[in-house]
Design an enzyme around this catalytic site. Structure first.
Site, PDB file in Angstrom:
ATOM      1  N   ASP A  13       0.862  -1.182   0.000  1.00  0.00           N
ATOM      2  CA  ASP A  13       0.000   0.000   0.000  1.00  0.00           C
ATOM      3  C   ASP A  13       0.902   1.237   0.000  1.00  0.00           C
ATOM      4  O   ASP A  13       1.348   1.677  -1.051  1.00  0.00           O
ATOM      5  CB  ASP A  13      -0.903  -0.091   1.232  1.00  0.00           C
ATOM      6  CG  ASP A  13      -1.899   1.040   1.361  1.00  0.00           C
ATOM      7  OD1 ASP A  13      -2.152   1.730   0.366  1.00  0.00           O
ATOM      8  OD2 ASP A  13      -2.440   1.241   2.468  1.00  0.00           O
ATOM      9  N   PHE A  51      -9.959   0.480  -0.244  1.00  0.00           N
ATOM     10  CA  PHE A  51      -9.778  -0.609   0.714  1.00  0.00           C
ATOM     11  C   PHE A  51     -10.419  -1.893   0.185  1.00  0.00           C
ATOM     12  O   PHE A  51     -11.547  -1.885  -0.308  1.00  0.00           O
ATOM     13  CB  PHE A  51     -10.388  -0.220   2.060  1.00  0.00           C
ATOM     14  CG  PHE A  51     -10.010  -1.161   3.163  1.00  0.00           C
ATOM     15  CD1 PHE A  51      -8.760  -1.091   3.762  1.00  0.00           C
ATOM     16  CD2 PHE A  51     -10.903  -2.140   3.600  1.00  0.00           C
ATOM     17  CE1 PHE A  51      -8.397  -1.969   4.764  1.00  0.00           C
ATOM     18  CE2 PHE A  51     -10.549  -3.018   4.609  1.00  0.00           C
ATOM     19  CZ  PHE A  51      -9.301  -2.931   5.191  1.00  0.00           C
ATOM     20  N   ASP A 107      -8.058  -8.733   5.510  1.00  0.00           N
ATOM     21  CA  ASP A 107      -9.162  -8.593   6.464  1.00  0.00           C
ATOM     22  C   ASP A 107      -9.606  -7.156   6.634  1.00  0.00           C
ATOM     23  O   ASP A 107      -8.894  -6.217   6.290  1.00  0.00           O
ATOM     24  CB  ASP A 107      -8.724  -9.103   7.845  1.00  0.00           C
ATOM     25  CG  ASP A 107      -7.747  -8.140   8.517  1.00  0.00           C
ATOM     26  OD1 ASP A 107      -6.774  -7.716   7.850  1.00  0.00           O
ATOM     27  OD2 ASP A 107      -7.971  -7.775   9.689  1.00  0.00           O
TER      28      ASP A 107
HETATM   29  P1  5GP Z   1       1.802  -0.552   3.791  1.00  0.00           P
HETATM   30  O1  5GP Z   1       2.796  -0.678   4.899  1.00  0.00           O
HETATM   31  O2  5GP Z   1       2.381  -0.888   2.423  1.00  0.00           O
HETATM   32  O3  5GP Z   1       1.136   0.793   3.793  1.00  0.00           O
HETATM   33  O4  5GP Z   1       0.618  -1.539   4.089  1.00  0.00           O
HETATM   34  C1  5GP Z   1       0.804  -2.880   4.058  1.00  0.00           C
HETATM   35  C2  5GP Z   1      -0.222  -3.616   4.896  1.00  0.00           C
HETATM   36  O5  5GP Z   1      -1.391  -2.838   5.144  1.00  0.00           O
HETATM   37  C3  5GP Z   1      -0.698  -4.845   4.170  1.00  0.00           C
HETATM   38  O6  5GP Z   1       0.123  -5.958   4.438  1.00  0.00           O
HETATM   39  C4  5GP Z   1      -2.113  -5.003   4.682  1.00  0.00           C
HETATM   40  O7  5GP Z   1      -2.112  -5.780   5.853  1.00  0.00           O
HETATM   41  C5  5GP Z   1      -2.560  -3.606   5.016  1.00  0.00           C
HETATM   42  N1  5GP Z   1      -3.397  -3.043   3.934  1.00  0.00           N
HETATM   43  C6  5GP Z   1      -3.074  -2.061   3.070  1.00  0.00           C
HETATM   44  N2  5GP Z   1      -4.072  -1.802   2.221  1.00  0.00           N
HETATM   45  C7  5GP Z   1      -5.070  -2.660   2.544  1.00  0.00           C
HETATM   46  C8  5GP Z   1      -6.393  -2.894   2.015  1.00  0.00           C
HETATM   47  O8  5GP Z   1      -6.876  -2.280   1.037  1.00  0.00           O
HETATM   48  N3  5GP Z   1      -7.102  -3.864   2.627  1.00  0.00           N
HETATM   49  C9  5GP Z   1      -6.650  -4.579   3.684  1.00  0.00           C
HETATM   50  N4  5GP Z   1      -7.446  -5.507   4.185  1.00  0.00           N
HETATM   51  N5  5GP Z   1      -5.420  -4.394   4.212  1.00  0.00           N
HETATM   52  C10 5GP Z   1      -4.641  -3.440   3.647  1.00  0.00           C
END
Ligand code: 5GP
Length: 178
Positions: free
Chosen positions: A106, A155, A162
């Site tokens: 993300d 999201f 989840d």
């Molecule tokens: P980052 O550190 O890259 O911002 O986010 C990574 C983590 O955030 C992912 O492993 C996931 O657990 C959570 N995450 C990010 N976007 C989403 C989303 O759209 N849906 C869900 N369920 N989890 C997300």
């Protein structure tokens, strides 16, 4: 397919089970080819990537290992900004070809915090395979080598991902309904 309710939110179908299975098989076949003879070690980041990891790993025919690590950076639908290592990793990575398996990249914060930990262990190489990426949300210098699907900055739940603990068992991917 119909909408589903997870906690207080309604989600609509986004990527079907068939599309997911087909794409994960393609990714697995590509990785299998790229790592022939390299005895790669996959590191699956829990909890979100366990289903992706299980499906992808079964597409690998070359000698390969898998290990699991638990980090968390998310609560609810917005990032808390916290990245915590909850379960450590015991394997020796020195000289190994490492592939990180992530459910979704993300902002890239989770991986940008975790990658230096791996690099300190002197792997022979390090690549990232993510089921999903959100290019519009990326804020950190993280390159995803193997991408299942690039998705918009909304999201999603299902296929291991989840919303506050629920929705991981949905075999297809859902996105927030308007
Ligand atoms: P980052 O550190 O890259 O911002 O986010 C990574 C983590 O955030 C992912 O492993 C996931 O657990 C959570 N995450 C990010 N976007 C989403 C989303 O759209 N849906 C869900 N369920 N989890 C997300």
């Amino acid at each position: 397919m119909n909408t589903v309710q997870v906690h207080d939110k309604v989600f609509k179908p986004f990527i079907s089970r068939e599309q997911i299975q087909e794409r994960v098989k393609e990714l697995g076949a590509q990785i299998d080819k790229d790592y022939a003879g390299l005895n790669p070690i996959f590191i699956s980041i829990l909890n979100g990537s366990f289903i992706f990891a299980a499906d992808l790993f079964r597409c690998i025919t070359v000698d390969a290992e898998i290990s699991f690590i638990k980090l968390a950076s998310y609560k609810g639908t917005t990032s808390t900004g916290n990245v915590v290592t909850a379960i450590g990793m015991e394997e020796r990575l020195e000289g190994r070809h490492v592939v990180i398996l992530e459910d979704i990249v993300d902002t890239g914060k989770t991986l940008s915090a975790f990658i230096p930990e791996i690099m300190q262990r002197h792997p022979a190489s390090l690549k990232i395979a993510a089921f999903l990426t959100k290019p519009e949300a990326l804020q950190h210098d993280v390159y995803t080598d193997y991408v299942g699907f690039e998705i918009p900055n909304n999201f999603v739940v299902g296929y291991g991902l989840d919303y506050d603990g629920l929705g991981r068992n949905l075999p297809e991917l859902y996105t927030l309904a308007d």
